[in-house]
Design an enzyme around this catalytic site. Structure first.
Site, PDB file in Angstrom:
ATOM      1  N   ASP A  29       0.910  -1.364   0.087  1.00 21.30           N
ATOM      2  CA  ASP A  29       0.113   0.033  -0.119  1.00 21.30           C
ATOM      3  C   ASP A  29       0.871   1.190   0.195  1.00 21.30           C
ATOM      4  O   ASP A  29       1.903   0.571   0.202  1.00 21.30           O
ATOM      5  CB  ASP A  29      -1.361  -0.105   1.408  1.00 21.30           C
ATOM      6  CG  ASP A  29      -1.964   0.412   1.234  1.00 21.30           C
ATOM      7  OD1 ASP A  29      -2.172   1.703   0.313  1.00 21.30           O
ATOM      8  OD2 ASP A  29      -3.624   1.182   2.387  1.00 21.30           O
TER       9      ASP A  29
HETATM   10  C1  NOJ Z   1      -3.924   3.952  -0.334  1.00 21.38           C
HETATM   11  C2  NOJ Z   1      -5.145   3.150   0.756  1.00 21.38           C
HETATM   12  O1  NOJ Z   1      -5.015   2.538   1.778  1.00 21.38           O
HETATM   13  C3  NOJ Z   1      -5.151   1.591  -0.432  1.00 21.38           C
HETATM   14  O2  NOJ Z   1      -6.811   0.734  -0.053  1.00 21.38           O
HETATM   15  C4  NOJ Z   1      -5.434   2.597  -1.695  1.00 21.38           C
HETATM   16  O3  NOJ Z   1      -5.424   1.407  -3.006  1.00 21.38           O
HETATM   17  C5  NOJ Z   1      -3.713   2.914  -2.444  1.00 21.38           C
HETATM   18  N1  NOJ Z   1      -4.236   4.040  -1.019  1.00 21.38           N
HETATM   19  C6  NOJ Z   1      -3.624   3.816  -3.941  1.00 21.38           C
HETATM   20  O4  NOJ Z   1      -4.891   4.941  -3.584  1.00 21.38           O
END
Ligand code: NOJ
Length: 758
Positions: free
Chosen positions: A292
């Site tokens: 993430d």
């Molecule tokens: C952070 C988020 O936790 C995640 O769910 C998401 O896919 C990513 N950012 C990309 O935007």
């Protein structure tokens, strides 16, 4: 003759140069692997030609806003420095950058273009928690197919969905994005979502790679505060939290995302136990893992790594193949390799996983977006489906004296509340690409049904947190002039979602006060709650005549709610999560273990009943709160209908089964009311005694069935002994003994039977 020799000479030269060229072309002379599947062979062949920099490039993902400008991004792609871009979309932009990757980079490896398409791209469906309330995997699958068709038409072939974090905490803002508290329901929906996103044929241009996230435990953030520490025992991890992820893997999810949280002391992006042991080794996951956003570098803040080099080392060792939006791989892998801290095979395996996804999606053959795909956006059939999903997601919580449905011939209604006409709010969290202009609000839909002249509209409060009561008097006066009051409140979209956790989960602003005022007028008061989480709405349930929980219902929330309000269809959704009376009751989930001192209605001493000067007495010594009692506001699986259903004749095909057998459990369900409607019929079990304490109830099956008025259906569930398996701290076991079984309309009602496992 000389001519002949000259010719020979030039052939020899040509041959020589050809040989030199072939030797210099990395890997070109290597033997092709032929004994593998075609994708494996192509991956190996390509991998053998890659330089270390190109490999690290594939393992790096960038958001264009970090690239230093469009030209820098193009140059980096030309140089093979990125394997994936997130948040770049639009046909021209995607095709332009893809052309550089495919035609101008040395190896021509296409980029994987990713984006968060969580509950719709332009046609926005209800938030996933809302969709879960439909208990209808078929319509959920179709919703995700539509999302994939729409987003792929803009060049997105990888979405960071489904989000399948189980949570017990409605304070957590991201509860909106998941399927609620139950591992069984969430697993069935995870499968549907993956199948919808990826479609039947991965190389189809509308197929999009799914990403099961956030692996794993993120929904257990302490106190519901986003990104917070999680402590999860291994039985809860394996019996609850991992279940939907296993279902997503089994459904063929091409990718997984490692989360932000620190799980039992080890951050998810550096967690060898969850990523290598469970995901790869126990489950045999062959796809790709992306971290993430920034979660690799965040291992430094967690205090798990001293610096970026160590973070890269830990993440790679744990099995993170691609790094999202931080650059520890780009900055350190080469050095780690040189120092012998990691070996080449670790890098190659990560690249192999990434390339496999690209080959499987057919990106090498069809890297570009076809411009005519744009026609697939907001297609009327998509909008119709969004309306159906929103309708099936809504939960009827109260309907005193059949306050609903309203007759479309009603003379006048007062439409009041901050969410009656709030197009952006009804779309909910996590929709980057949905456009408020496309939303049809409840106000618009109600006017459509009744005619604008019969609708008296005032917001009363301008937004959900508003405490300015300036419009109360006008709202009350309009309500007085109307036959019925329809109040649309809840939460603005920004109050749930990532980083949007709340400590108190009440109806924000002065909404309760406005509802209190409206309830005094002696008119039927219908409250529709549109929110991203299960709110503590005890006051609403007390004051209103009817309550519908519509979640953030998406683009077509308005028409869907109007369909229900005016009785075109009966509400049929059921709660995918327990509703608590207040934050102090959290966590409250229906499948808790029993205490040694379970409370009962008889044993609870309500706080107000305790005499003021109270001599020391036991007050029951049972497990309850003096103020909340021991039951939630509304239980998991609950939801009313405009009709009524009678459950009868629970039958078991046998009273016992072997540890490898199965039994069938059936019941008849009759629609005893006055309207055709769907009923969600639920099967629960309880394992009475176990080697570790077992939940008081566990969902093991459900069916949504349309039952016409007056008709009876026989519903049968097959219960395999395997369904009774659980992890007891050491191993997975199916333990012999006595079991309870229920078929019913919710987790607290149902016909009861029992059986044994030999
Ligand atoms: C952070 C988020 O936790 C995640 O769910 C998401 O896919 C990513 N950012 C990309 O935007």
């Amino acid at each position: 003759m000389t001519k002949y020799f000259n010719k020979m000479e030039s052939y020899k030269h040509a041959l020589k140069y050809c040989l030199i060229f072939l030797i210099l072309l990395p890997g070109a002379c290597r033997e092709k692997v032929v004994d593998n599947s075609p994708v494996d062979a192509r991956v190996s062949q390509l991998l053998s030609r890659m330089t270390i920099d190109e490999k690290i490039g594939q393992m790096s993902q960038i958001d264009p806003s970090f690239a230093g400008g469009p030209e820098q991004l193009k140059k980096a792609v030309r140089d093979g420095r990125y394997g994936s871009i997130l948040n770049l979309f639009g046909i021209e932009k995607v095709n332009e950058i893809q052309k550089i990757a495919v035609e101008e980079s040395r190896l021509g490896i296409p980029l994987l273009i990713g984006r968060d398409v969580i509950h719709g791209y332009r046609t926005i469906f209800p938030i996933p928690l809302g969709m879960a309330a439909s208990w209808n995997p078929e319509i959920v699958k179709k919703a995700y197919r539509i999302s994939a068709i729409e987003c792929s038409s803009q060049g997105i072939r990888w979405t960071f969905a489904p989000m399948i974090d189980i949570t017990w905490d409605p304070r957590w803002g991201r509860i909106a994005e998941g399927c609620g508290e139950d591992p069984f329901l969430a697993s069935t929906l995870a499968k549907a979502m993956v199948e919808g996103i990826q479609g039947d044929n991965l190389t189809d241009p509308t197929s999009v790679a799914a990403c099961a996230k956030h692996y794993v435990g993120y929904g257990f953030s302490e106190a519901g505060r986003d990104y917070n520490t999680t402590y999860i025992s291994e039985p809860v991890l394996r019996n609850v939290v991992l279940k939907p992820f296993k279902a997503a893997k089994d459904a063929g999810a091409l990718t997984f995302m490692s989360g932000f949280n620190d799980l039992n002391g080890v951050p998810a992006s550096g967690n060898e136990f969850t990523l290598r042991q469970i995901l790869r080794s126990e489950w045999g996951f062959k796809g790709m893992v992306v971290s993430d956003w920034g979660s690799v570098t965040e291992m430094i803040s967690h205090g798990f790594c001293a610096n970026e080099k160590e973070a890269a080392f830990r993440a790679l060792k744990a099995g993170v193949d691609m790094e999202m939006s931080s650059f520890t791989y780009a900055g350190n892998i080469k050095q780690l390799l040189k120092e012998g801290k990691i070996d080449q095979e670790l890098i190659d395996q990560a690249v192999r996983n990434i390339l496999t996804v690209k080959f499987k999606l057919g990106l090498f053959e069809n890297p570009y977006v076809q411009p005519d795909a744009q026609k697939q956006i907001l297609n009327p059939d998509f909008l119709e489906h969004a309306r159906k999903v929103a309708r099936e997601s809504a939960v009827l919580m109260k309907n005193k004296e059949k306050a609903l449905p309203l007759s479309p011939k009603i003379h006048s209604v007062a439409v009041i509340g901050p969410l009656a006409d709030s197009p952006r709010d009804q779309m909910g969290t996590w929709c980057f690409d949905g456009q408020a202009d496309n939303s049809v609000t409840p106000l618009t839909a109600i006017k459509e049904v009744l005619g604008a002249d019969k609708v008296n509209f005032i917001k009363g409060l301008q937004y959900s947190r508003d405490i300015n009561k300036a419009e109360f008097a006008k709202a009350i006066s309009l309500a007085k002039q109307s036959d019925v009051i329809l109040y649309f409140g809840g939460e603005e979209w920004i109050l749930s979602g990532e980083g949007q956790s709340r400590g108190e989960i009440n109806l924000p602003g002065a909404q309760d006060e406005l509802i209190n005022e409206l309830s005094k007028l002696g008119k039927p008061l219908i409250v529709v709650v549109m929110a991203g989480r299960p709110l503590a709405i005890g006051n609403v349930l007390e004051k209103a005549d009817a309550v519908i929980y519509g979640w953030h219902g998406g683009t077509m929330a308005g028409p869907a709610l109007a369909d229900l309000i005016f009785g075109k269809e009966s509400p049929s959704g059921k709660l995918p999560v327990t509703f608590v009376k207040g934050s102090g009751q959290i966590p409250f989930y229906y499948y808790h273990n029993n205490t040694g001192r379970p409370a009962s209605a008889k044993s609870w001493t309500p706080m107000d009943s305790i005499p003021v000067v109270n001599p020391q007495s036991s007050l029951g010594y049972k497990s309850f709160h003096l103020d909340y009692g021991f039951t939630p506001l509304l239980p998991f699986g609950f939801g009313l209908s405009y009709t009524t259903f009678k459950y009868a004749d629970l039958k078991l095909s046998a009273m016992s089964m072997s540890a490898s057998g199965s039994i069938n459990v059936s019941a008849s369900v009759t629609n005893t009311g006055e309207m055709d409607a769907d009923e969600i019929i639920q099967l629960y079990i309880r394992d009475r005694v176990g080697s570790i304490t077992r939940p008081v109830k566990e969902l093991k099956g459900y069916k949504r069935i349309s039952i016409s008025q007056g008709k009876t259906v026989e519903v049968e569930f097959k219960l395999d002994a395997k369904d009774l398996e659980f992890f007891n701290g050491k191993e997975n076991v199916i333990e012999p003994g006595e079991f309870d079984v229920w078929i019913g309309p919710s987790s607290v009602e149902g016909l009861h039977g029992e059986f044994t496992v030999q």
